[in-house]
Enzyme design. Structure first.
Site, PDB file in Angstrom:
ATOM      1  N   GLU A 164      30.171  27.766  32.015  1.00  0.00           N
ATOM      2  CA  GLU A 164      30.211  26.524  30.718  1.00  0.00           C
ATOM      3  C   GLU A 164      29.171  26.199  31.502  1.00  0.00           C
ATOM      4  O   GLU A 164      29.287  24.598  31.578  1.00  0.00           O
ATOM      5  CB  GLU A 164      31.512  26.235  31.203  1.00  0.00           C
ATOM      6  CG  GLU A 164      32.898  27.025  30.217  1.00  0.00           C
ATOM      7  CD  GLU A 164      33.985  26.249  30.146  1.00  0.00           C
ATOM      8  OE1 GLU A 164      34.934  27.308  29.829  1.00  0.00           O
ATOM      9  OE2 GLU A 164      34.668  25.548  31.238  1.00  0.00           O
ATOM     10  N   GLU A 360      37.397  33.882  29.203  1.00  0.00           N
ATOM     11  CA  GLU A 360      39.223  33.008  29.849  1.00  0.00           C
ATOM     12  C   GLU A 360      39.762  32.458  28.088  1.00  0.00           C
ATOM     13  O   GLU A 360      38.307  32.217  26.784  1.00  0.00           O
ATOM     14  CB  GLU A 360      38.768  31.154  29.724  1.00  0.00           C
ATOM     15  CG  GLU A 360      38.311  30.805  31.905  1.00  0.00           C
ATOM     16  CD  GLU A 360      37.566  29.627  31.856  1.00  0.00           C
ATOM     17  OE1 GLU A 360      37.929  28.539  31.172  1.00  0.00           O
ATOM     18  OE2 GLU A 360      36.961  29.787  32.792  1.00  0.00           O
TER      19      GLU A 360
END
Length: 459
Positions: A164, A360
């Protein structure tokens, strides 16, 4: 029965800084989190810092057995730069021994390691020089990546560079949730650019050292949905997707910067400083696969008052509160499983149907002890329902040809979540902070074991 493709990865994601503990022990140096907690502990939920987290450093042997016990066939976690190379140059033999045994124990329990290099944990020695603001960070990261590949490449074939990257850009330089917690959009763009080039240089090094391995990057994808079909709202949606999705996904997969994003930055006097060879390096070092983290959609509308040139992202788009949304009240995030289908189709249509996985997906809930039964097990049916809803849309996308090879939840065991500490729990195992970090499986862990064994689930 919804069945998934043969060899599908059923696993979980975690990170070094959020689980290992021993944050300033066994040769590890300080990250920005260690420094920030020392300077401002009051900013952290219940003053819970990075020093112990879930104490995996002492429990990893049993934790690898726990992975197997709930059917995980894969795990994505991260190495800590500050543990492996405490000063950026000198190899820490204690770190090498720990990670080698950790990855070996995973494999002995039938768990495939996917190892990530950076999960928001900037070394303080590099932050003191400016961190990702400086071009020096690109070579520093490349050397760290090379060291990791050389130390663990015989054990680990599948790697990712960053988790991320937009989060450390936005949270550190636009929102105040990560150190250095400043608001400076010009610096944010430069930080993003150097992060991208660090990724590119790591991929370039990987190709030379591990030609048989595979490498990717983990991106958080919150697809944007416009408030209306008006030209202004659709312009805001386009800007949101350019900034939050295409900024890293286009160069990582397509080998080039998105021209509309470049134009947007140019018009707002926000283009970063670059080197002449960068464009060629981006083109030559695309990834083998992508990991996409999905939690919530992005609802956007046109800004009511926009500065020009832009001073914050709110000058491009602003959040829209969709009145029909379903909310996870504990985390404040919208639950919208349909978006995982949209993401999967985006990968198929816009990104050469490159292999990808859900890296995720999860649901954080506070005070889970409310749902504990007499045996001490948390009955987290809400988490099972959350996974089923998302897996249903993912299954549909795979049936329609999206090249998805796995589904990882956040997370394996309850973990420390930065400024939020242990406020919200995400794990298949409860971690008891009062009783020596004792792990207890939740109902969702038992459900996931059946899911993995059957490679699917009953509707």
């Amino acid at each position: 029965m919804k069945k998934f493709p043969e060899g599908f990865l059923w696993g979980s994601a975690l990170s070094g800084p959020q689980t290992e503990g021993y944050s300033l022990k066994e040769g590890k140096s300080a990250s920005t989190w260690d420094y920030w907690f020392k300077e401002n502990p009051e900013r952290f939920n219940e003053k819970q810092g990075p020093q112990i987290t879930s104490n995996l450093y002492e429990n990893y042997v049993e934790d690898c057995q726990r992975m197997k016990a709930i059917g995980l066939n894969s795990i994505r976690t991260s190495i800590q730069w500050t543990r492996l190379l405490p000063d950026g140059k000198t190899l820490n033999p204690q770190a090498v021994a720990f990670y080698r045994d950790y990855f070996t124990k995973m494999k002995e329990n039938g768990v495939k390691p996917i190892i990530n290099l950076f999960h928001f944990d900037m070394p303080m020695w590099l932050m003191d020089k400016g961190g990702w603001e400086t071009r020096e960070s690109v070579e520093a990261f490349r050397f760290y990546a090379q060291t990791a590949f050389e130390c663990f490449g015989d054990l680990v074939q599948d790697w990712t560079t960053f988790n991320e990257p937009m989060v450390h850009v936005e949270c550190g330089y636009l929102q105040g949730f990560h150190y250095p917690a400043i608001v400076d959009i010009k610096k944010a763009v430069q930080v993003a650019y150097h992060t991208l080039m660090a990724h590119v240089k790591a991929v370039q090094t990987f190709r030379k050292l591990m030609p048989q391995g595979s490498i990717g990057i983990i991106l958080n994808v919150s697809p944007s949905y416009a408030r209306s079909q008006s030209a202004a709202d659709l312009k805001a949606k386009k800007a949101a997707d350019l900034v939050n999705i295409k900024s890293f996904l286009d160069p990582a997969v397509l080998g080039k910067h998105n021209s509309d994003l470049v134009e947007l930055l140019k018009n707002n006097q926000l283009l970063p400083e670059t080197l002449p060879e960068d464009e060629k390096d981006v083109a030559a070092n695309t990834v083998d696969f992508i990991g996409l983290n999905y939690y919530q959609p992005s609802r956007v509308q046109a800004p009511e008052k926009a500065s020009f040139p832009a001073k914050t992202l709110d000058d491009f788009y602003q959040p829209y509160d969709w009145p029909e949304k379903k909310i996870n009240p504990y985390r404040g995030w919208e639950i919208y499983p349909q978006a995982i289908y949209d993401v999967a189709m985006m990968m198929k249509k816009d990104y050469h149907n490159l292999p990808w996985f859900v890296s995720e997906n999860g649901m954080g809930v506070a005070d889970e002890e409310r749902f504990m039964d007499d045996s001490g097990m948390i009955q987290d049916d809400y988490r099972i329902e959350f996974m089923k809803e998302h897996l249903s849309y993912l299954h549909q996308a795979i049936e329609e040809g999206s090249n998805c090879f796995g589904y990882h939840t956040w997370t394996f065991i309850d973990c420390w979540s930065w400024l939020n500490g242990y406020r919200n729990r995400y794990g298949f195992y409860r971690v008891d902070l009062e009783e020596d970090y004792k792990r207890t499986v939740k109902k969702s862990g038992l459900w996931y074991k059946k899911l993995s064994e059957r490679n699917g689930y009953e509707e």
